[in-house]
Structure formats: structure tokens, C-alpha cells
Design a protein around this motif. Structure first.
Motif, PDB file in Angstrom:
ATOM      1  N   TYR A 111       8.718  19.341 -32.091  1.00  8.65           N
ATOM      2  CA  TYR A 111       9.633  19.259 -30.958  1.00  8.65           C
ATOM      3  C   TYR A 111       8.955  18.533 -29.805  1.00  8.65           C
ATOM      4  O   TYR A 111       7.735  18.614 -29.639  1.00  8.65           O
ATOM      5  CB  TYR A 111      10.046  20.658 -30.482  1.00  8.65           C
ATOM      6  CG  TYR A 111      10.826  21.441 -31.495  1.00  8.65           C
ATOM      7  CD1 TYR A 111      12.184  21.241 -31.672  1.00  8.65           C
ATOM      8  CD2 TYR A 111      10.201  22.396 -32.293  1.00  8.65           C
ATOM      9  CE1 TYR A 111      12.906  21.970 -32.597  1.00  8.65           C
ATOM     10  CE2 TYR A 111      10.908  23.123 -33.231  1.00  8.65           C
ATOM     11  CZ  TYR A 111      12.257  22.906 -33.375  1.00  8.65           C
ATOM     12  OH  TYR A 111      12.969  23.628 -34.297  1.00  8.65           O
ATOM     13  N   ALA A 112       9.751  17.851 -29.011  1.00  9.22           N
ATOM     14  CA  ALA A 112       9.272  17.250 -27.763  1.00  9.22           C
ATOM     15  C   ALA A 112      10.021  17.929 -26.627  1.00  9.22           C
ATOM     16  O   ALA A 112      11.210  18.217 -26.740  1.00  9.22           O
ATOM     17  CB  ALA A 112       9.534  15.752 -27.761  1.00  9.22           C
ATOM     18  N   PHE A 113       9.318  18.170 -25.546  1.00  7.32           N
ATOM     19  CA  PHE A 113       9.920  18.838 -24.394  1.00  7.32           C
ATOM     20  C   PHE A 113       9.832  17.894 -23.203  1.00  7.32           C
ATOM     21  O   PHE A 113       8.779  17.334 -22.923  1.00  7.32           O
ATOM     22  CB  PHE A 113       9.174  20.148 -24.100  1.00  7.32           C
ATOM     23  CG  PHE A 113       9.866  21.019 -23.103  1.00  7.32           C
ATOM     24  CD1 PHE A 113      10.942  21.787 -23.492  1.00  7.32           C
ATOM     25  CD2 PHE A 113       9.456  21.061 -21.791  1.00  7.32           C
ATOM     26  CE1 PHE A 113      11.599  22.607 -22.595  1.00  7.32           C
ATOM     27  CE2 PHE A 113      10.104  21.873 -20.879  1.00  7.32           C
ATOM     28  CZ  PHE A 113      11.175  22.640 -21.280  1.00  7.32           C
ATOM     29  N   ASP A 114      10.953  17.699 -22.523  1.00  2.00           N
ATOM     30  CA  ASP A 114      10.990  16.794 -21.386  1.00  2.00           C
ATOM     31  C   ASP A 114      11.874  17.389 -20.307  1.00  2.00           C
ATOM     32  O   ASP A 114      12.767  18.191 -20.585  1.00  2.00           O
ATOM     33  CB  ASP A 114      11.534  15.426 -21.820  1.00  2.00           C
ATOM     34  CG  ASP A 114      11.425  14.399 -20.714  1.00  2.00           C
ATOM     35  OD1 ASP A 114      10.477  14.470 -19.903  1.00  2.00           O
ATOM     36  OD2 ASP A 114      12.288  13.513 -20.644  1.00  2.00           O
ATOM     37  N   SER A 115      11.624  16.982 -19.086  1.00  4.66           N
ATOM     38  CA  SER A 115      12.485  17.418 -17.989  1.00  4.66           C
ATOM     39  C   SER A 115      12.763  16.229 -17.080  1.00  4.66           C
ATOM     40  O   SER A 115      11.941  15.323 -16.958  1.00  4.66           O
ATOM     41  CB  SER A 115      11.835  18.555 -17.210  1.00  4.66           C
ATOM     42  OG  SER A 115      10.659  18.093 -16.584  1.00  4.66           O
ATOM     43  N   HIS A 140      15.811  20.629 -18.204  1.00  4.48           N
ATOM     44  CA  HIS A 140      14.742  20.756 -19.200  1.00  4.48           C
ATOM     45  C   HIS A 140      15.389  20.656 -20.578  1.00  4.48           C
ATOM     46  O   HIS A 140      16.373  21.338 -20.855  1.00  4.48           O
ATOM     47  CB  HIS A 140      14.041  22.110 -19.069  1.00  4.48           C
ATOM     48  CG  HIS A 140      13.519  22.376 -17.698  1.00  4.48           C
ATOM     49  ND1 HIS A 140      12.276  21.984 -17.293  1.00  4.48           N
ATOM     50  CD2 HIS A 140      14.079  23.003 -16.640  1.00  4.48           C
ATOM     51  CE1 HIS A 140      12.080  22.358 -16.049  1.00  4.48           C
ATOM     52  NE2 HIS A 140      13.169  22.986 -15.633  1.00  4.48           N
ATOM     53  N   CYS A 141      14.816  19.843 -21.438  1.00  3.40           N
ATOM     54  CA  CYS A 141      15.427  19.599 -22.753  1.00  3.40           C
ATOM     55  C   CYS A 141      14.339  19.589 -23.824  1.00  3.40           C
ATOM     56  O   CYS A 141      13.295  18.962 -23.655  1.00  3.40           O
ATOM     57  CB  CYS A 141      16.166  18.265 -22.722  1.00  3.40           C
ATOM     58  SG  CYS A 141      17.066  17.909 -24.211  1.00  3.40           S
ATOM     59  N   GLN A 148      16.402  13.748 -33.787  1.00  3.26           N
ATOM     60  CA  GLN A 148      16.651  13.250 -32.428  1.00  3.26           C
ATOM     61  C   GLN A 148      17.835  13.939 -31.762  1.00  3.26           C
ATOM     62  O   GLN A 148      18.607  13.318 -31.044  1.00  3.26           O
ATOM     63  CB  GLN A 148      16.849  11.733 -32.439  1.00  3.26           C
ATOM     64  CG  GLN A 148      15.690  10.948 -32.981  1.00  3.26           C
ATOM     65  CD  GLN A 148      14.428  11.135 -32.146  1.00  3.26           C
ATOM     66  OE1 GLN A 148      14.492  11.261 -30.941  1.00  3.26           O
ATOM     67  NE2 GLN A 148      13.287  11.181 -32.797  1.00  3.26           N
ATOM     68  N   ILE A 149      18.004  15.224 -32.024  1.00  3.00           N
ATOM     69  CA  ILE A 149      19.094  15.998 -31.442  1.00  3.00           C
ATOM     70  C   ILE A 149      18.498  17.082 -30.562  1.00  3.00           C
ATOM     71  O   ILE A 149      17.577  17.789 -30.988  1.00  3.00           O
ATOM     72  CB  ILE A 149      19.973  16.624 -32.545  1.00  3.00           C
ATOM     73  CG1 ILE A 149      20.645  15.532 -33.358  1.00  3.00           C
ATOM     74  CG2 ILE A 149      21.013  17.555 -31.949  1.00  3.00           C
ATOM     75  CD1 ILE A 149      21.424  16.039 -34.529  1.00  3.00           C
ATOM     76  N   PRO A 150      18.992  17.232 -29.335  1.00  3.04           N
ATOM     77  CA  PRO A 150      18.471  18.312 -28.485  1.00  3.04           C
ATOM     78  C   PRO A 150      18.732  19.673 -29.124  1.00  3.04           C
ATOM     79  O   PRO A 150      19.805  19.942 -29.642  1.00  3.04           O
ATOM     80  CB  PRO A 150      19.275  18.166 -27.191  1.00  3.04           C
ATOM     81  CG  PRO A 150      19.803  16.787 -27.208  1.00  3.04           C
ATOM     82  CD  PRO A 150      19.977  16.412 -28.645  1.00  3.04           C
ATOM     83  N   ALA A 161       8.812  24.606 -12.764  1.00  2.49           N
ATOM     84  CA  ALA A 161       7.853  23.901 -13.624  1.00  2.49           C
ATOM     85  C   ALA A 161       8.327  23.959 -15.075  1.00  2.49           C
ATOM     86  O   ALA A 161       9.033  24.871 -15.485  1.00  2.49           O
ATOM     87  CB  ALA A 161       6.468  24.533 -13.502  1.00  2.49           C
ATOM     88  N   ASP A 162       7.881  22.968 -15.853  1.00  2.00           N
ATOM     89  CA  ASP A 162       8.269  22.907 -17.264  1.00  2.00           C
ATOM     90  C   ASP A 162       7.805  24.129 -18.034  1.00  2.00           C
ATOM     91  O   ASP A 162       8.519  24.619 -18.905  1.00  2.00           O
ATOM     92  CB  ASP A 162       7.691  21.653 -17.917  1.00  2.00           C
ATOM     93  CG  ASP A 162       8.350  20.384 -17.418  1.00  2.00           C
ATOM     94  OD1 ASP A 162       9.429  20.485 -16.802  1.00  2.00           O
ATOM     95  OD2 ASP A 162       7.793  19.303 -17.648  1.00  2.00           O
TER      96      ASP A 162
END
Length: 165
Positions: A111-115, A140-141, A148-150, A161-162
Motif C-alpha cells: 500500500y502507498a499512503f498519501d495526503s 489522507h488516502c 491502483q484503487i484507493p 499529521a499523516d
């Protein structure tokens, strides 16, 4: 609209009594109206009402008719959100099953975590205080790298914060 599983949507409506005491504006009509508003970029109930009135001859095949602002507002307020949530999770599961897979293979899911910080006007959104003269929220996603689906999304205040999200 053909991509939405109508049978499962109707089951969710029955489970949460979404059409109880409803005469004309059903939950399906509400969903169709909201999807139309989203796809056409409408920003307010007045925009939705005006657009439906002017496009009446073109949207009749969707089963839609002009709807009053108060009717749509009441439906959005009174109907259980879990109906739409259940539909979302069913569609998410379907998308995850048919999403293209990567050539990379991992033993465990990756998983990748981004905000992203979304700036807001503090005069219009006083609850979104970010800085002294600036408003913001943070999205935050978590992205499932297999398709490639959230898989997770949450909206917090701009200072969050993340690691806390």
C-alpha cells in the motif's frame, strides 16, 4: 447507471427502510439525481434543480423529472447514509476484482499512503481553521498498489499529521 447493481441497491434500501413513507422521490431517484449533479459539476441544490428543469426532455430516459430543492434536501437529510455506503463498498469490491494487476508480486499486499492539503476560504468555512488567515482540510488516502484503487480515505483538519490519520 447500468454499472450499478440495482438488485443489491434495492436490498440495501429495503434493509435500511430508505423508501418508507416515500410517494414519488425514491432512493433510486435520489442516487440518479446525485450522480447527474456530480457528473455535470453542479455546486448547489439550486444548480441541480435548474439543470433538471432545463434538461427535462433529455433526462426522461433515466426516470428523472424535475425535483424541488426542498425535496432533494429532505431526502439527503432523512435517508440513511448506510444505503449509499453499502453501494460504494460493493462497487469497490467489484473494481478491485477487475482492476489490472501489476507484474510485481509481493507475498503481502503493498500500500502507498498519501495526503493532500486542500485550501479553503476561511470566510466560507470557518470550521476549517488551518492558519490565522487560511482554512484547509487534509485528505489522507491509502492506495492499494495491486490495482491502483484507493482502499482507505479520510478527511481531517489541515493540521492533522499523516501518522495520526
Amino acid at each position: 447507471m447500468t454499472l450499478i447493481p440495482r438488485h443489491q441497491f434495492e436490498n440495501a434500501v429495503s434493509e435500511y427502510s430508505g423508501d418508507r413513507y416515500v410517494k414519488t422521490f425514491t432512493t433510486w431517484n435520489q442516487l440518479t439525481t446525485l450522480l447527474y449533479a456530480q457528473a455535470s459539476g453542479k455546486n448547489s441544490l439550486r444548480d441541480i434543480q435548474t439543470s433538471l428543469e432545463t434538461q427535462g426532455s433529455k433526462i426522461y430516459h433515466l426516470g428523472l423529472t424535475a425535483v424541488k430543492r426542498s425535496t432533494l434536501s429532505d431526502a439527503n437529510r432523512d435517508r440513511d447514509y448506510q444505503i449509499m455506503e453499502k453501494l460504494f463498498y460493493h462497487l469497490l469490491t467489484r473494481c478491485q476484482q477487475i482492476a489490472p494487476k501489476h507484474q510485481f508480486r509481493f507475498k503481502n499486499p503493498a500500500y502507498a499512503f498519501d495526503s493532500s492539503t486542500i485550501d479553503l476560504c476561511l470566510a466560507l468555512f470557518p470550521w476549517a481553521k488551518f492558519r490565522q488567515t487560511k482554512g484547509a482540510i487534509k485528505l489522507h488516502c491509502q492506495l492499494d498498489l495491486r490495482g491502483q484503487i484507493p482502499s482507505f480515505a479520510v478527511i481531517t483538519d489541515g493540521k492533522c499529521a499523516d501518522i495520526r490519520a
